[in-house]
Scaffold this motif. Structure first.
Motif, PDB file in Angstrom:
ATOM      1  N   THR A   1       0.821  -1.208   0.000  1.00  0.00           N
ATOM      2  CA  THR A   1       0.000   0.000   0.000  1.00  0.00           C
ATOM      3  C   THR A   1       0.858   1.264   0.000  1.00  0.00           C
ATOM      4  N   ALA A   2       2.182   1.095   0.142  1.00  0.00           N
ATOM      5  CA  ALA A   2       3.098   2.237   0.135  1.00  0.00           C
ATOM      6  C   ALA A   2       4.500   1.728  -0.202  1.00  0.00           C
ATOM      7  N   GLU A   3       5.389   2.659  -0.497  1.00  0.00           N
ATOM      8  CA  GLU A   3       6.783   2.319  -0.791  1.00  0.00           C
ATOM      9  C   GLU A   3       7.670   3.464  -0.315  1.00  0.00           C
ATOM     10  N   TRP A   4       8.732   3.124   0.393  1.00  0.00           N
ATOM     11  CA  TRP A   4       9.667   4.131   0.881  1.00  0.00           C
ATOM     12  C   TRP A   4      11.009   3.944   0.182  1.00  0.00           C
ATOM     13  N   ARG A   5      11.568   5.008  -0.321  1.00  0.00           N
ATOM     14  CA  ARG A   5      12.895   4.960  -0.935  1.00  0.00           C
ATOM     15  C   ARG A   5      13.878   5.704  -0.036  1.00  0.00           C
ATOM     16  N   LEU A   6      14.905   5.001   0.390  1.00  0.00           N
ATOM     17  CA  LEU A   6      15.909   5.552   1.303  1.00  0.00           C
ATOM     18  C   LEU A   6      17.240   5.610   0.579  1.00  0.00           C
ATOM     19  N   GLY A   7      17.821   6.800   0.504  1.00  0.00           N
ATOM     20  CA  GLY A   7      19.062   6.996  -0.219  1.00  0.00           C
ATOM     21  C   GLY A   7      20.287   6.526   0.549  1.00  0.00           C
ATOM     22  N   ALA A   8      21.424   6.555  -0.118  1.00  0.00           N
ATOM     23  CA  ALA A   8      22.675   6.097   0.495  1.00  0.00           C
ATOM     24  C   ALA A   8      23.034   6.918   1.725  1.00  0.00           C
ATOM     25  N   GLY A   9      22.636   8.183   1.762  1.00  0.00           N
ATOM     26  CA  GLY A   9      22.967   9.041   2.896  1.00  0.00           C
ATOM     27  C   GLY A   9      21.888   9.122   3.954  1.00  0.00           C
ATOM     28  N   ALA A  10      20.866   8.245   3.868  1.00  0.00           N
ATOM     29  CA  ALA A  10      19.749   8.332   4.821  1.00  0.00           C
ATOM     30  C   ALA A  10      20.214   8.130   6.258  1.00  0.00           C
TER      31      ALA A  10
ATOM     32  N   GLY B   1      18.169   1.760  -0.302  1.00  0.00           N
ATOM     33  CA  GLY B   1      17.215   0.661  -0.363  1.00  0.00           C
ATOM     34  C   GLY B   1      15.801   1.162  -0.532  1.00  0.00           C
ATOM     35  N   THR B   2      14.937   0.271  -0.976  1.00  0.00           N
ATOM     36  CA  THR B   2      13.514   0.558  -1.130  1.00  0.00           C
ATOM     37  C   THR B   2      12.737  -0.426  -0.268  1.00  0.00           C
ATOM     38  N   VAL B   3      11.819   0.099   0.517  1.00  0.00           N
ATOM     39  CA  VAL B   3      11.015  -0.723   1.419  1.00  0.00           C
ATOM     40  C   VAL B   3       9.576  -0.747   0.918  1.00  0.00           C
ATOM     41  N   ALA B   4       9.096  -1.951   0.611  1.00  0.00           N
ATOM     42  CA  ALA B   4       7.674  -2.124   0.307  1.00  0.00           C
ATOM     43  C   ALA B   4       6.920  -2.178   1.628  1.00  0.00           C
ATOM     44  N   VAL B   5       5.739  -1.548   1.689  1.00  0.00           N
ATOM     45  CA  VAL B   5       5.015  -1.399   2.955  1.00  0.00           C
ATOM     46  C   VAL B   5       3.538  -1.724   2.748  1.00  0.00           C
ATOM     47  N   ARG B   6       2.968  -2.358   3.769  1.00  0.00           N
ATOM     48  CA  ARG B   6       1.523  -2.570   3.783  1.00  0.00           C
ATOM     49  C   ARG B   6       0.960  -2.149   5.130  1.00  0.00           C
ATOM     50  N   TYR B   7      -0.074  -1.313   5.097  1.00  0.00           N
ATOM     51  CA  TYR B   7      -0.885  -0.978   6.265  1.00  0.00           C
ATOM     52  C   TYR B   7      -2.196  -1.740   6.144  1.00  0.00           C
ATOM     53  N   GLU B   8      -2.606  -2.397   7.233  1.00  0.00           N
ATOM     54  CA  GLU B   8      -3.854  -3.150   7.199  1.00  0.00           C
ATOM     55  C   GLU B   8      -4.474  -3.144   8.589  1.00  0.00           C
ATOM     56  N   PRO B   9      -5.800  -3.316   8.684  1.00  0.00           N
ATOM     57  CA  PRO B   9      -6.435  -3.361  10.016  1.00  0.00           C
ATOM     58  C   PRO B   9      -5.878  -4.521  10.835  1.00  0.00           C
ATOM     59  N   ALA B  10      -5.601  -4.250  12.106  1.00  0.00           N
ATOM     60  CA  ALA B  10      -5.145  -5.300  13.020  1.00  0.00           C
ATOM     61  C   ALA B  10      -6.350  -5.994  13.632  1.00  0.00           C
ATOM     62  N   ASP B  11      -6.108  -7.152  14.220  1.00  0.00           N
ATOM     63  CA  ASP B  11      -7.185  -7.822  14.955  1.00  0.00           C
ATOM     64  C   ASP B  11      -7.640  -6.895  16.070  1.00  0.00           C
ATOM     65  N   GLY B  12      -8.923  -6.706  16.176  1.00  0.00           N
ATOM     66  CA  GLY B  12      -9.411  -5.770  17.183  1.00  0.00           C
ATOM     67  C   GLY B  12      -9.251  -4.352  16.678  1.00  0.00           C
ATOM     68  N   GLN B  13      -8.563  -3.497  17.441  1.00  0.00           N
ATOM     69  CA  GLN B  13      -8.373  -2.103  17.064  1.00  0.00           C
ATOM     70  C   GLN B  13      -6.950  -1.877  16.577  1.00  0.00           C
ATOM     71  N   GLY B  14      -6.790  -0.856  15.791  1.00  0.00           N
ATOM     72  CA  GLY B  14      -5.447  -0.463  15.400  1.00  0.00           C
ATOM     73  C   GLY B  14      -5.085  -0.892  13.987  1.00  0.00           C
TER      74      GLY B  14
END
Length: 299
Positions: A188-197, A262-275
Motif C-alpha cells: 500500500t506504500a513504498e519508501w525509498r531511502l538513499g545512500a545518505g539516509a 534501499g527501497t522498502v515495500a510497505v503494507r498498512y492493514e487493520p489489526a485484529d481488534g483495534q489499530g
C-alpha cells in the motif's frame, strides 16, 4: 544493593558517548578486560529537559512533519535517548555499546509532549535477554511533564531492546528460531531511502552508531553495508497516523536490516481488534524488514 541515581541537567551528546564507548571497547580488547555479567543498579535522571524548537525544525527538514505542540513520538525518542545511552556507555555496563543492533521498540504515548516544556526523563536498564546471536538488553525510558490539571504525569514511556552480537553472558544459548515463511502481501506504500539516509537521520537524532553511516564503518561491525536506523523506519511507519492528543501505543520488531540505499515495500492493514498492522519488506528479495502495530491505548 540500592539504586544509584545519576542526575543530569541535559541529555549528553550521543556522538561524545559513542566516542567514549568506542575508546573503552578498544581498551578492553587490548587489556582483555572482562565486563561485569550483570546490569548495574543505576538510573539516569534528566530534570528540566526542554526539547528545543530547533530540533523540531531539523526534524521537518530531514524526516517529516512535526507540530511543536504535540511532537512526533519518534522525535521524542531521539531527544531523550541520551539518558539511555549514558547508561549503556558506562564502562561497567555488561554489553559493549559500539555495534549494538536494535531489535524491538514498544512505546506508550499517553499524552502530547510539547517542545520547550520542562520534562523529567528517567532511564533504567531492566533486563538482559539471552539471544541465539549474543545477548540483548531492555532499556526503559520514562518522560514526565505537566498535565492539564496542573500536576505531573507520565507523557511517554518506551522500552527498547538492543543486541550485542557475539557476547554470551551466560551458558544459555537459545537455538536460532526457524525462519518464518513470509509471503509478501499487496503493498500500500513504498519508501525509498538513499545512500545518505543514515547520516541524514544521525544528524537530526544524534545517533551516530557506525553501522548506519558508511559501508566501511558498518562492515567493521559485521554488516553488509550501512543500514537504516530502526527508528527512522518507525518514524516513517507512524507518519500521518499519530493522534495529536496522544493516547496510543506503537511497537515495532525488526527482522532483516535495510541496507542503504534501499527501497522498502510497505503494507498498512487493520489489526485484529483495534489499530493498524504494518509490514515492511524487500520487494525484490521478499525478505521482511519489520512488523509494527499502531493502536489506541486501552482505558
Amino acid at each position: 544493593m540500592s539504586m544509584r541515581t545519576t542526575e543530569l541537567a541535559a541529555p549528553p551528546s550521543l556522538a561524545g558517548l559513542y566516542a567514549r564507548a568506542a575508546g573503552q571497547a578498544a581498551k578492553d580488547a587490548l587489556t582483555r578486560r572482562s565486563r561485569p555479567a550483570v546490569l548495574p543498579e543505576r538510573e539516569v535522571v534528566v530534570t528540566g529537559h526542554r526539547i528545543p524548537r530547533a530540533a523540531v525544525a531539523a526534524w521537518r527538514d530531514a524526516v517529516g512533519p512535526a507540530d511543536p505542540a504535540a511532537l512526533p513520538s519518534v522525535l521524542v525518542h531521539t531527544q531523550v535517548f541520551g539518558a539511555a545511552m549514558e547508561l549503556m556507555a558506562d564502562p561497567d555496563f555488561p554489553l559493549p555499546l559500539p555495534g549494538m543492533v536494535h531489535l524491538t521498540n514498544t512505546v506508550l504515548h499517553r499524552r502530547p509532549v510539547p517542545a520547550e516544556t520542562a520534562l523529567r526523563v528517567t532511564a533504567r536498564a531492566v533486563g538482559l535477554v539471552p539471544h541465539h546471536a549474543g545477548t540483548a538488553v531492555d532499556v526503559a525510558v520514562t518522560v514526565e511533564g505537566p498535565d492539564p490539571a496542573g500536576g505531573e504525569a507520565v507523557l511517554w514511556e518506551g522500552v527498547s531492546r538492543y543486541l550485542a552480537k557475539g557476547v554470551h553472558l551466560t551458558g544459555l544459548r537459545p537455538e536460532r528460531p526457524a525462519r518464518e515463511e513470509f509471503t509478501a502481501p499487496a503493498r500500500t506504500a513504498e519508501w525509498r531511502l538513499g545512500a545518505g539516509a543514515g547520516r541524514r537521520y544521525a544528524d537530526v537524532s544524534g545517533d551516530w552508531n557506525p553501522i548506519h553511516l558508511t559501508g566501511v564503518s558498518a562492515r567493521l561491525f559485521g554488516m553488509k553495508g550501512a543500514i537504516a536506523h530502526g527508528m527512522l523506519l518507525a518514524a516513517r511507519m507512524l507518519q500521518g497516523r499519530e493522534p495529536a492528543a496522544g493516547g496510543f501505543r506503537w511497537e515495532i520488531e525488526f527482522d532483516a536490516p535495510v541496507v542503504l540505499p534501499g527501497t522498502v515495500a510497505v503494507r498498512y492493514e487493520p489489526a485484529d481488534g483495534q489499530g493498524t498492522r504494518v509490514i515492511g519488506w524487500d520487494g525484490r528479495r521478499g525478505r521482511r524488514h519489520f512488523t509494527g502495530r499502531i493502536a489506541p491505548l486501552a482505558d
